[in-house]
Design an enzyme around this catalytic site. Structure first.
Site, PDB file in Angstrom:
ATOM      1  N   LYS A 286       0.867  -1.184   0.000  1.00  0.00           N
ATOM      2  CA  LYS A 286       0.000   0.000   0.000  1.00  0.00           C
ATOM      3  C   LYS A 286       0.906   1.237   0.000  1.00  0.00           C
ATOM      4  O   LYS A 286       1.444   1.628   1.025  1.00  0.00           O
ATOM      5  CB  LYS A 286      -0.929   0.054   1.221  1.00  0.00           C
ATOM      6  CG  LYS A 286      -1.980   1.147   1.052  1.00  0.00           C
ATOM      7  CD  LYS A 286      -2.439   1.797   2.327  1.00  0.00           C
ATOM      8  CE  LYS A 286      -1.564   2.850   2.875  1.00  0.00           C
ATOM      9  NZ  LYS A 286      -1.398   4.094   2.099  1.00  0.00           N
TER      10      LYS A 286
ATOM     11  N   GLU B  95       9.642   1.211  10.789  1.00  0.00           N
ATOM     12  CA  GLU B  95      10.693   2.221  10.644  1.00  0.00           C
ATOM     13  C   GLU B  95       9.989   3.563  10.827  1.00  0.00           C
ATOM     14  O   GLU B  95       9.300   4.030   9.916  1.00  0.00           O
ATOM     15  CB  GLU B  95      11.342   2.048   9.265  1.00  0.00           C
ATOM     16  CG  GLU B  95      12.710   2.643   9.169  1.00  0.00           C
ATOM     17  CD  GLU B  95      12.650   4.035   8.606  1.00  0.00           C
ATOM     18  OE1 GLU B  95      12.562   4.983   9.421  1.00  0.00           O
ATOM     19  OE2 GLU B  95      12.658   4.165   7.374  1.00  0.00           O
TER      20      GLU B  95
ATOM     21  N   CYS C 234      13.486  10.540   7.594  1.00  0.00           N
ATOM     22  CA  CYS C 234      13.470  10.192   9.026  1.00  0.00           C
ATOM     23  C   CYS C 234      14.851  10.316   9.636  1.00  0.00           C
ATOM     24  O   CYS C 234      14.980  10.353  10.854  1.00  0.00           O
ATOM     25  CB  CYS C 234      12.995   8.758   9.200  1.00  0.00           C
ATOM     26  SG  CYS C 234      11.383   8.496   8.526  1.00  0.00           S
TER      27      CYS C 234
ATOM     28  N   GLU D 146       9.671  15.800  15.287  1.00  0.00           N
ATOM     29  CA  GLU D 146      10.342  15.765  13.988  1.00  0.00           C
ATOM     30  C   GLU D 146       9.821  16.917  13.118  1.00  0.00           C
ATOM     31  O   GLU D 146       8.621  17.015  12.864  1.00  0.00           O
ATOM     32  CB  GLU D 146       9.992  14.418  13.340  1.00  0.00           C
ATOM     33  CG  GLU D 146      10.999  13.935  12.367  1.00  0.00           C
ATOM     34  CD  GLU D 146      10.669  12.524  11.882  1.00  0.00           C
ATOM     35  OE1 GLU D 146       9.516  12.057  12.039  1.00  0.00           O
ATOM     36  OE2 GLU D 146      11.568  11.900  11.301  1.00  0.00           O
TER      37      GLU D 146
END
Ligand code: SIN
Length: 520
Positions: A216, A291, A325, A422
């Site tokens: 997906k 992750e 990331c 983040e």
């Protein structure tokens, strides 16, 4: 220097990039329509999902629009799939597993190798597709194709090295073995920031082990996934081994989680969604690898080589406009080098060219959408209101709603929102520190633990600090560390499991102990 920095993910990728000079100046600045026309004629612009080897519309005919983040132009309308299509994709993957898992490793390997060759053969078109739907500069996008393809090549080779064990027996009439077997059907949920590489990093090892997959991709960037799937079909990967469904993310995600036939979920994306998937996978006790988000510290010590630290900090912060990331989220600078570093860093950041990823010289593309810009700006405003100082940028870019000025903010404190969460944008918050102990304490003061960077010329300090950092990846005097041959993954809430490298295979394997008795 700045222009090449963001594409030099690994040496081999930069070699791949150097061959793409056939893209003309005109193509570099062409509009959405002409890129779409070229992609259509090469057969790489697929807009339907892939179920059991057949390109399939959504069963209720619904579509979603995919837009170019730089211009807002419509690129294509793609099938908006949900529960029914996902169930069928899972069944196809389940049926295909019997055959695919029983092929010899050499057979699977050679089909993966064919796929790698096709990805490289089409790297320019795939790069254009990535720039079109994700926004990153074309050179960086073509770099991603090389990086993404490298996972297929690496795992094509590793497919032949899935070894078991023979265990010395505790009884003379017994023989003990360990077999490694594929887990089964894998649900792979992938993000928009690397529309190709985050797929190949999961699908490469899964297919190498003999698993089959339902992918997906992100609703923002499904076109690259579909083009890669088309090339997988062409490479001899049988129908049903690789399926793609996109559209209604919660419905697709829940169908993958609920199905007992899906034995593994692999996800790259936000920590919040990762936690939900982990909880959802508990019901059927699936294997999970995650992750998730990072909050990377980039520590510049007084004894660092200034040039190396600058180059590394620029690369790790501004790669993909800060949307990775592993991008530095906090730049920690020791007081003795603080003024020199921030002044040189500011000069370099002021010169980063922002614009449409197809325009020549651009190294900073748009963010994925307006909401991303709003979030980045709210973090910047929060920091300013709490005493931080804008050194460069600090506001939306005049180019349009999806652009943000490359920014440096000084005098940031680790308690500020911008250092706790983040940023995922082109903003470098700089924190001043005095001692090594203080730097380690600040660096580790977060729930995240994906990547960290240190810049120092002290060999003992390199070891000491690398060992003290609670992170899965540490770059020492290097800002770009990702490669297919090394394990990628995080400590703490940055995730579970590792991708890439020999460790990446374990995530798709079950361990079976066989005890043969009465052998005397
Ligand atoms: C990511 O942002 O999740 C991946 C970055 C990388 O592979 O370097």
């Amino acid at each position: 220097m700045i222009k090449t920095m963001f594409t030099r993910t690994i040496h081999r990728v930069s070699i791949i990039q150097s061959h793409h000079s056939s893209i003309s100046r005109r193509e570099m600045s062409m509009g959405t329509e002409s890129v779409v026309a070229r992609l259509k004629s090469s057969g790489l612009l697929q807009t339907k999902g892939l179920i059991g080897g057949k390109w399939t519309d959504a069963y209720d005919g619904r579509t979603i629009q995919v837009n170019n983040p730089a211009t807002g132009d419509l690129i294509a309308s793609v099938a908006c799939m949900g529960e029914k299509e996902t169930k069928d994709a899972i069944s196809s993957a389940y049926d295909a597993f019997g055959h695919w898992s029983k092929l010899t490793a050499a057979d699977r390997s050679s089909r993966l190798r064919n796929w790698y060759n096709l990805l490289i053969q089409h790297k320019e078109e795939l790069g254009q597709l990535i720039t079109l739907e994700q926004g990153k500069p074309l050179k960086e996008a073509i770099g991603e194709v090389g990086y993404g393809a490298s996972f297929i090549e690496f795992f094509a080779e590793e497919a032949k090295r899935v070894y078991g064990d023979i265990i010395p027996s505790t009884l003379t009439d017994r023989r003990l073995f360990v077999l490694k077997q594929p887990v089964g059907v894998v649900g792979a949920i992938t993000p928009w920031n690397f529309p190709l590489a985050m797929i190949t990093r999961k699908v490469g090892p899964a297919l190498a082990c003999g698993c089959t997959v339902v992918i997906k991709p992100s609703e923002f960037t499904p076109l690259t996934a579909l083009a890669a799937a088309e090339l997988a079909l062409q490479s001899g990967i049988p129908p049903g081994v690789l399926n793609v469904v996109m559209g209604d993310a919660p419905k697709i995600g829940n169908s993958l989680l609920e199905s007992p036939q899906v034995r593994k979920i692999t996800f790259t994306g936000s920590t919040a969604v990762g936690k939900k998937l982990m909880a959802g996978a508990a019901e059927t006790v699936k294997k999970v690898s995650l992750e998730l988000g990072g909050n990377a510290p980039c520590i510049v010590f007084d004894d660092a080589d200034l040039e190396v630290a600058l180059k590394g900090s620029l690369a790790t912060k501004f790669r993909n406009s800060g949307q990775t990331c592993v991008c530095a989220n906090r730049i920690l600078v020791q007081e003795g080098i603080y003024e020199k570093f921030t002044s040189a860093f500011s000069n370099a950041v002021q010169n980063l060219k922002v614009g449409n990823g197809f325009s020549e010289g651009v190294v900073q593309g748009p963010l994925i959408n307006e909401a991303a810009v709003q979030k980045v700006d709210s973090f910047v405003q929060d920091a300013i209101s709490k005493g931080a100082k804008v050194l460069v940028g600090g506001k939306r870019h005049s180019l349009g709603l999806t652009f943000y000025e490359p920014t440096i903010i000084g005098d940031v404190k680790n308690e500020m929102l911008i250092a706790r969460q983040e940023v995922f944008g082109p903003v470098a918050p700089v924190i001043r520190f005095k001692t090594e102990e203080e730097a380690i304490q600040i660096a580790n003061d977060t729930n995240a633990g994906l990547a960290a960077y240190i810049f120092t010329n002290g060999i003992k300090r390199s070891w000491r600090v690398s060992e003290a950092l609670e992170y899965g990846i540490v770059g020492v005097n290097e800002g770009l560390v990702s490669t297919e041959v090394a394990p990628f993954g995080g400590y703490k809430q940055s995730g579970l499991g590792r991708e890439g490298s020999k460790y990446g295979l374990d995530e798709y394997l079950e361990i079976k102990y066989v005890c043969m008795g009465n052998m005397s």
